[in-house]
Design a protein around this motif. Sequence first.
Motif, PDB file in Angstrom:
ATOM      1  N   ASP A 118     -43.642 -47.953  55.973  1.00  0.00           N
ATOM      2  CA  ASP A 118     -42.625 -47.459  56.896  1.00  0.00           C
ATOM      3  C   ASP A 118     -42.255 -48.510  57.932  1.00  0.00           C
ATOM      4  O   ASP A 118     -41.343 -48.295  58.732  1.00  0.00           O
ATOM      5  N   LYS A 166     -47.522 -42.126  57.813  1.00  0.00           N
ATOM      6  CA  LYS A 166     -46.454 -41.142  57.740  1.00  0.00           C
ATOM      7  C   LYS A 166     -46.847 -39.983  56.823  1.00  0.00           C
ATOM      8  O   LYS A 166     -47.704 -40.112  55.953  1.00  0.00           O
ATOM      9  N   PHE A 167     -46.179 -38.859  57.045  1.00  0.00           N
ATOM     10  CA  PHE A 167     -46.415 -37.665  56.238  1.00  0.00           C
ATOM     11  C   PHE A 167     -46.009 -37.920  54.789  1.00  0.00           C
ATOM     12  O   PHE A 167     -44.961 -38.509  54.521  1.00  0.00           O
ATOM     13  N   ILE A 168     -46.849 -37.483  53.860  1.00  0.00           N
ATOM     14  CA  ILE A 168     -46.541 -37.615  52.436  1.00  0.00           C
ATOM     15  C   ILE A 168     -45.823 -36.349  51.978  1.00  0.00           C
ATOM     16  O   ILE A 168     -46.382 -35.253  52.048  1.00  0.00           O
ATOM     17  N   PRO A 169     -44.583 -36.466  51.509  1.00  0.00           N
ATOM     18  CA  PRO A 169     -43.827 -35.274  51.103  1.00  0.00           C
ATOM     19  C   PRO A 169     -44.519 -34.524  49.963  1.00  0.00           C
ATOM     20  O   PRO A 169     -45.090 -35.149  49.061  1.00  0.00           O
ATOM     21  N   ASN A 185     -56.621 -41.351  48.900  1.00  0.00           N
ATOM     22  CA  ASN A 185     -56.540 -41.778  50.298  1.00  0.00           C
ATOM     23  C   ASN A 185     -57.937 -42.162  50.759  1.00  0.00           C
ATOM     24  O   ASN A 185     -58.937 -41.655  50.247  1.00  0.00           O
ATOM     25  N   LYS A 223     -54.863 -33.113  60.853  1.00  0.00           N
ATOM     26  CA  LYS A 223     -53.697 -33.659  61.536  1.00  0.00           C
ATOM     27  C   LYS A 223     -54.095 -34.270  62.878  1.00  0.00           C
ATOM     28  O   LYS A 223     -54.807 -33.659  63.672  1.00  0.00           O
ATOM     29  N   TYR A 261     -56.631 -39.904  62.991  1.00  0.00           N
ATOM     30  CA  TYR A 261     -56.392 -41.157  62.285  1.00  0.00           C
ATOM     31  C   TYR A 261     -56.622 -42.307  63.253  1.00  0.00           C
ATOM     32  O   TYR A 261     -56.617 -42.132  64.480  1.00  0.00           O
ATOM     33  N   GLU A 283     -51.594 -31.214  49.454  1.00  0.00           N
ATOM     34  CA  GLU A 283     -50.517 -30.995  50.422  1.00  0.00           C
ATOM     35  C   GLU A 283     -51.019 -30.671  51.826  1.00  0.00           C
ATOM     36  O   GLU A 283     -50.225 -30.384  52.713  1.00  0.00           O
ATOM     37  N   GLU A 284     -52.341 -30.731  52.049  1.00  0.00           N
ATOM     38  CA  GLU A 284     -52.906 -30.521  53.374  1.00  0.00           C
ATOM     39  C   GLU A 284     -53.584 -31.803  53.847  1.00  0.00           C
ATOM     40  O   GLU A 284     -54.196 -32.518  53.059  1.00  0.00           O
ATOM     41  N   TYR A 285     -53.506 -32.066  55.149  1.00  0.00           N
ATOM     42  CA  TYR A 285     -54.120 -33.270  55.696  1.00  0.00           C
ATOM     43  C   TYR A 285     -55.626 -33.290  55.423  1.00  0.00           C
ATOM     44  O   TYR A 285     -56.364 -32.389  55.837  1.00  0.00           O
TER      45      TYR A 285
END
Length: 254
Positions: free
Chosen positions: A82, A136-139, A152, A164, A167, A192-194
Motif C-alpha cells: 500500500d 491494510k485490511f484484507i478484503p 500471515n 484488531k 500490530y 475473514e477475522e483478524y
Amino acid sequence: MPRGGNRRRWALEECRGGRIIASTKARQGGDQGVSERSRSAEAGDPKKLAVFASGGGSNFKAIQTAIEDGRINARVQVLVSDKAGCGATEFASAHGIPCLRYPDPSVEKDKGLGRLLEELGETHGVDYVLLAGYMKFIPPELVRSYPREMLNIHPALLPSFGGKGCYGMNVHEKVVDSGVRFTGATVHFVNEEYDKGRIVAQACVPVSPEDSPEDVASKVLRREHELYPDVVAALCDGRIVWREDGKPVISTVL
C-alpha cells in the motif's frame, strides 16, 4: 479414524528449541487432508507466491533469501504494497520482482480490488499469498479466493495479543505491560477475522522484567525470520495437512 481407514498419530505441539510446530506422522499410503494444490508441489514445480508488505519488508527479505538458498521451492511473482517507495518495494525492484500498489488511492475501491484479483490470478498465476507486515485490511473476496492458501505472521503467541489494533509496536507494549514471561511469533492461515485463522506454527522467546517493548520486538523479529521461511517451505512442499477437525499440521513425512 480418518476417512479411508488410514490411521495417523498426531503430535499437536512439539516444542523443540523454543519452537512449537504442529506436526503429524502418517503411515505409508495415506494423503488424507492434503489439497490438490499441495499434491502438485510434490512434483517439484516451484510454487508461485505473492507477498504483501507495507514497511521495510524484513520477513519478505527472509523468505526471498530462503528461496535463493534453495530452502523454499518457490518464486515470488509479485509484491503487493500500500506504500510506494517503502523498503519492501525497493527490495522487490532490486530483485526484479514486479510491484503492485493496493489499495491505490488513484483507483476506485471496487476497480482496485478487481485489478488485484486479476493480477494475482490471471497475470501471475499465484498459488499462495503471504502477508508479511501488511497493514491494510484484507478484503473478504481476496480471502475467499485463496482458501487455505494465505498465510500471515503475527508478532505474538496467538490467541493472546491479537485482533484488531494489535500490530507492530502496539503488540509488544501490551506484552510488556501484561507481565508475561514468554511471547513469540505465530504463523496462521488467514480467514475473514483478524488473527482468527488456524495456527500452523509458533516460536517462543522469553520476556525479562527489564525488557522494553523495543527489546521484545527485536527478539520476536529474529524468531519470525526463522519461523516464517520454514512454514512457507512446508506449504510449498505440500507438507501442511488438514486434519478432519479442521486443524492444519506440518507433516514430518510426505
